[in-house]
Design a protein around this motif. Structure first.
Motif, PDB file in Angstrom:
ATOM      1  N   GLY A   1      79.810  79.424 113.324  1.00  0.00           N
ATOM      2  CA  GLY A   1      78.520  79.050 113.888  1.00  0.00           C
ATOM      3  C   GLY A   1      78.022  77.683 113.443  1.00  0.00           C
ATOM      4  N   ALA A   2      78.357  77.271 112.228  1.00  0.00           N
ATOM      5  CA  ALA A   2      77.914  75.964 111.727  1.00  0.00           C
ATOM      6  C   ALA A   2      78.713  74.819 112.336  1.00  0.00           C
ATOM      7  CB  ALA A   2      78.041  75.923 110.204  1.00  0.00           C
ATOM      8  N   TYR A   3      79.848  75.127 112.984  1.00  0.00           N
ATOM      9  CA  TYR A   3      80.729  74.084 113.497  1.00  0.00           C
ATOM     10  C   TYR A   3      80.745  74.000 115.020  1.00  0.00           C
ATOM     11  CZ  TYR A   3      82.398  75.015 108.779  1.00  0.00           C
ATOM     12  OH  TYR A   3      82.470  75.243 107.433  1.00  0.00           O
ATOM     13  N   VAL A   4      80.451  75.111 115.704  1.00  0.00           N
ATOM     14  CA  VAL A   4      80.477  75.156 117.166  1.00  0.00           C
ATOM     15  C   VAL A   4      79.056  75.028 117.685  1.00  0.00           C
ATOM     16  CG1 VAL A   4      81.030  76.602 119.167  1.00  0.00           C
ATOM     17  CG2 VAL A   4      82.566  76.569 117.192  1.00  0.00           C
ATOM     18  N   ASN A   5      78.858  74.140 118.670  1.00  0.00           N
ATOM     19  CA  ASN A   5      77.533  73.920 119.243  1.00  0.00           C
ATOM     20  C   ASN A   5      77.684  73.713 120.740  1.00  0.00           C
ATOM     21  OD1 ASN A   5      75.086  72.730 120.163  1.00  0.00           O
ATOM     22  ND2 ASN A   5      74.611  72.101 118.076  1.00  0.00           N
ATOM     23  N   VAL A   6      77.260  74.684 121.523  1.00  0.00           N
ATOM     24  CA  VAL A   6      77.425  74.635 122.978  1.00  0.00           C
ATOM     25  C   VAL A   6      76.674  73.461 123.612  1.00  0.00           C
ATOM     26  CG1 VAL A   6      77.052  75.894 125.136  1.00  0.00           C
ATOM     27  CG2 VAL A   6      77.852  77.116 123.106  1.00  0.00           C
ATOM     28  N   PRO A   7      75.393  73.251 123.332  1.00  0.00           N
ATOM     29  CA  PRO A   7      74.669  72.173 124.019  1.00  0.00           C
ATOM     30  C   PRO A   7      75.261  70.771 123.819  1.00  0.00           C
ATOM     31  CG  PRO A   7      73.126  73.624 122.906  1.00  0.00           C
ATOM     32  CD  PRO A   7      74.497  74.032 122.472  1.00  0.00           C
ATOM     33  N   THR A   8      75.862  70.532 122.651  1.00  0.00           N
ATOM     34  CA  THR A   8      76.416  69.200 122.393  1.00  0.00           C
ATOM     35  C   THR A   8      77.918  69.125 122.648  1.00  0.00           C
ATOM     36  OG1 THR A   8      76.826  69.670 120.060  1.00  0.00           O
ATOM     37  CG2 THR A   8      74.659  68.760 120.637  1.00  0.00           C
ATOM     38  N   GLY A   9      78.551  70.231 123.050  1.00  0.00           N
ATOM     39  CA  GLY A   9      79.985  70.231 123.322  1.00  0.00           C
ATOM     40  C   GLY A   9      80.834  70.178 122.065  1.00  0.00           C
TER      41      GLY A   9
ATOM     42  N   VAL B   1      88.764  75.775 119.759  1.00  0.00           N
ATOM     43  CA  VAL B   1      87.982  77.009 119.693  1.00  0.00           C
ATOM     44  C   VAL B   1      86.534  76.695 120.030  1.00  0.00           C
ATOM     45  CG1 VAL B   1      87.181  78.886 118.203  1.00  0.00           C
ATOM     46  CG2 VAL B   1      89.503  77.993 117.945  1.00  0.00           C
ATOM     47  N   VAL B   2      85.990  77.405 121.027  1.00  0.00           N
ATOM     48  CA  VAL B   2      84.588  77.241 121.405  1.00  0.00           C
ATOM     49  C   VAL B   2      83.766  78.481 121.077  1.00  0.00           C
ATOM     50  CG1 VAL B   2      85.105  75.530 123.182  1.00  0.00           C
ATOM     51  CG2 VAL B   2      85.022  77.956 123.803  1.00  0.00           C
ATOM     52  N   ASN B   3      84.422  79.510 120.548  1.00  0.00           N
ATOM     53  CA  ASN B   3      83.710  80.715 120.120  1.00  0.00           C
ATOM     54  C   ASN B   3      83.213  80.520 118.689  1.00  0.00           C
ATOM     55  OD1 ASN B   3      84.274  82.065 122.547  1.00  0.00           O
ATOM     56  ND2 ASN B   3      86.304  82.572 121.810  1.00  0.00           N
ATOM     57  N   ASP B   4      82.166  81.250 118.321  1.00  0.00           N
ATOM     58  CA  ASP B   4      81.577  81.032 117.000  1.00  0.00           C
ATOM     59  C   ASP B   4      82.128  81.953 115.908  1.00  0.00           C
ATOM     60  OD1 ASP B   4      80.404  83.358 117.816  1.00  0.00           O
ATOM     61  OD2 ASP B   4      78.348  82.665 117.600  1.00  0.00           O
ATOM     62  N   THR B   5      83.187  82.721 116.218  1.00  0.00           N
ATOM     63  CA  THR B   5      83.797  83.600 115.225  1.00  0.00           C
ATOM     64  C   THR B   5      85.306  83.647 115.434  1.00  0.00           C
ATOM     65  OG1 THR B   5      81.809  84.987 115.253  1.00  0.00           O
ATOM     66  CG2 THR B   5      83.765  85.934 114.242  1.00  0.00           C
ATOM     67  N   LEU B   6      86.045  83.646 114.334  1.00  0.00           N
ATOM     68  CA  LEU B   6      87.481  83.918 114.364  1.00  0.00           C
ATOM     69  C   LEU B   6      87.704  85.299 113.765  1.00  0.00           C
ATOM     70  CD1 LEU B   6      89.071  80.558 113.131  1.00  0.00           C
ATOM     71  CD2 LEU B   6      88.796  81.374 115.475  1.00  0.00           C
ATOM     72  N   TYR B   7      88.747  85.988 114.220  1.00  0.00           N
ATOM     73  CA  TYR B   7      89.031  87.349 113.780  1.00  0.00           C
ATOM     74  C   TYR B   7      90.438  87.407 113.178  1.00  0.00           C
ATOM     75  CZ  TYR B   7      85.005  88.140 116.690  1.00  0.00           C
ATOM     76  OH  TYR B   7      83.746  88.070 117.231  1.00  0.00           O
TER      77      TYR B   7
ATOM     78  N   ARG C   1      93.675  74.911 108.710  1.00  0.00           N
ATOM     79  CA  ARG C   1      93.322  73.489 108.678  1.00  0.00           C
ATOM     80  C   ARG C   1      92.727  73.138 110.043  1.00  0.00           C
ATOM     81  NH1 ARG C   1      98.019  69.736 107.857  1.00  0.00           N
ATOM     82  NH2 ARG C   1      98.041  69.648 110.115  1.00  0.00           N
ATOM     83  N   CYS C   2      91.521  72.573 110.016  1.00  0.00           N
ATOM     84  CA  CYS C   2      90.831  72.290 111.269  1.00  0.00           C
ATOM     85  C   CYS C   2      89.932  71.074 111.127  1.00  0.00           C
ATOM     86  CB  CYS C   2      90.026  73.512 111.711  1.00  0.00           C
ATOM     87  SG  CYS C   2      88.872  74.131 110.470  1.00  0.00           S
ATOM     88  N   ARG C   3      89.295  70.709 112.219  1.00  0.00           N
ATOM     89  CA  ARG C   3      88.301  69.643 112.218  1.00  0.00           C
ATOM     90  C   ARG C   3      87.300  69.921 113.333  1.00  0.00           C
ATOM     91  NH1 ARG C   3      91.174  64.163 112.880  1.00  0.00           N
ATOM     92  NH2 ARG C   3      92.692  65.141 111.563  1.00  0.00           N
ATOM     93  N   VAL C   4      86.114  69.369 113.194  1.00  0.00           N
ATOM     94  CA  VAL C   4      85.088  69.491 114.229  1.00  0.00           C
ATOM     95  C   VAL C   4      85.332  68.381 115.241  1.00  0.00           C
ATOM     96  CG1 VAL C   4      82.614  69.409 114.714  1.00  0.00           C
ATOM     97  CG2 VAL C   4      83.446  70.511 112.622  1.00  0.00           C
ATOM     98  N   VAL C   5      85.258  68.739 116.532  1.00  0.00           N
ATOM     99  CA  VAL C   5      85.491  67.768 117.599  1.00  0.00           C
ATOM    100  C   VAL C   5      84.376  67.836 118.632  1.00  0.00           C
ATOM    101  CG1 VAL C   5      88.006  67.818 117.351  1.00  0.00           C
ATOM    102  CG2 VAL C   5      86.909  69.397 118.933  1.00  0.00           C
ATOM    103  N   LYS C   6      84.251  66.770 119.387  1.00  0.00           N
ATOM    104  CA  LYS C   6      83.314  66.699 120.517  1.00  0.00           C
ATOM    105  C   LYS C   6      84.149  66.748 121.778  1.00  0.00           C
ATOM    106  CE  LYS C   6      79.450  65.049 122.672  1.00  0.00           C
ATOM    107  NZ  LYS C   6      79.311  65.892 123.814  1.00  0.00           N
ATOM    108  N   LEU C   7      83.856  67.704 122.652  1.00  0.00           N
ATOM    109  CA  LEU C   7      84.566  67.857 123.919  1.00  0.00           C
ATOM    110  C   LEU C   7      83.712  67.329 125.059  1.00  0.00           C
ATOM    111  CD1 LEU C   7      85.860  71.525 123.523  1.00  0.00           C
ATOM    112  CD2 LEU C   7      87.197  69.447 123.280  1.00  0.00           C
ATOM    113  N   SER C   8      84.374  66.816 126.103  1.00  0.00           N
ATOM    114  CA  SER C   8      83.638  66.471 127.322  1.00  0.00           C
ATOM    115  C   SER C   8      83.169  67.773 127.956  1.00  0.00           C
ATOM    116  CB  SER C   8      84.550  65.712 128.291  1.00  0.00           C
ATOM    117  OG  SER C   8      85.554  66.581 128.791  1.00  0.00           O
TER     118      SER C   8
END
Length: 183
Positions: A34-42, A132-138, A160-167
């Motif tokens: 949830g701290a890494y995924v943000n729908v409004p900003t992509g 990943v655009v969902n706010d939880t991994l299982y 290992r991951c990083r936060v990205v901005k998608l179009s």
């Protein structure tokens, strides 16, 4: 497609398989994004690689022979949709990574296996990452063909991951793919 907002970092989640857990049983853990995924900003998470670590007992050792009661395996999967306490088939779009530890007590052999599905997404190029655009991994794990031995087994996913901005187009494509997989 994606533009990195951060450098690479690691997230971890550990599942505890209690002593004597029956063969075929599954245990689930979750990782909050949830701290890494943000729908409004992509904003999404790009997963670059996943490693699985298997440990046993209170000293967190790696003696595979004491992990299960007889010849068997400990299997694990990481997904971005909730499978409950079950595994998903290899062609499921929500499957991020999977693996197993096969234990042959008779011949004193332990071997790590990964499905043909790649658990390591190669170099740090974002085009090869799992978005990943969902706010939880299982994380789901459990023993197969043998019960867990007399001590708890711990299965850890090191991601290992990083936060990205998608179009907006890329975000929608990934969201549609993700929800279509749930049907």
């Amino acid at each position: 497609m994606a533009k990195a907002k951060t450098g690479s970092f690691y997230l971890t989640e550990t599942i505890s398989l209690p002593a004597a857990t029956a063969s075929g049983s599954r245990v689930q853990g979750t990782l909050d994004l949830g701290a890494y995924v943000n729908v409004p900003t992509g904003q999404a998470v790009a997963i670059e690689s996943v490693d699985f670590i298997y440990q046993v007992g209170s000293d967190f050792g790696t003696d595979a022979k004491s992990m299960v009661s007889t010849d068997g395996a400990i299997s694990v999967q990481l997904t971005d949709l909730n499978p409950g306490t079950a595994f998903v088939r290899g062609d499921n779009q929500s499957l991020i990574a999977s693996g197993g530890l096969n234990i042959d007590q008779t011949n004193n052999i332990a071997s790590h296996t990964t499905d043909l599905y790649p658990d390591n997404f190669g170099p740090a190029a974002l085009s090869e990452a799992f978005m990943v655009v969902n706010d939880t991994l299982y994380l789901v794990s459990g023993p197969d063909n043998a019960d867990i031995g007399s001590a708890s087994v711990f299965v850890t996913a090191r991601i290992r991951c990083r936060v990205v901005k998608l179009s907006s187009e890329d975000w929608m494509a990934i969201a549609i793919q993700s929800t279509a997989s749930d049907n």
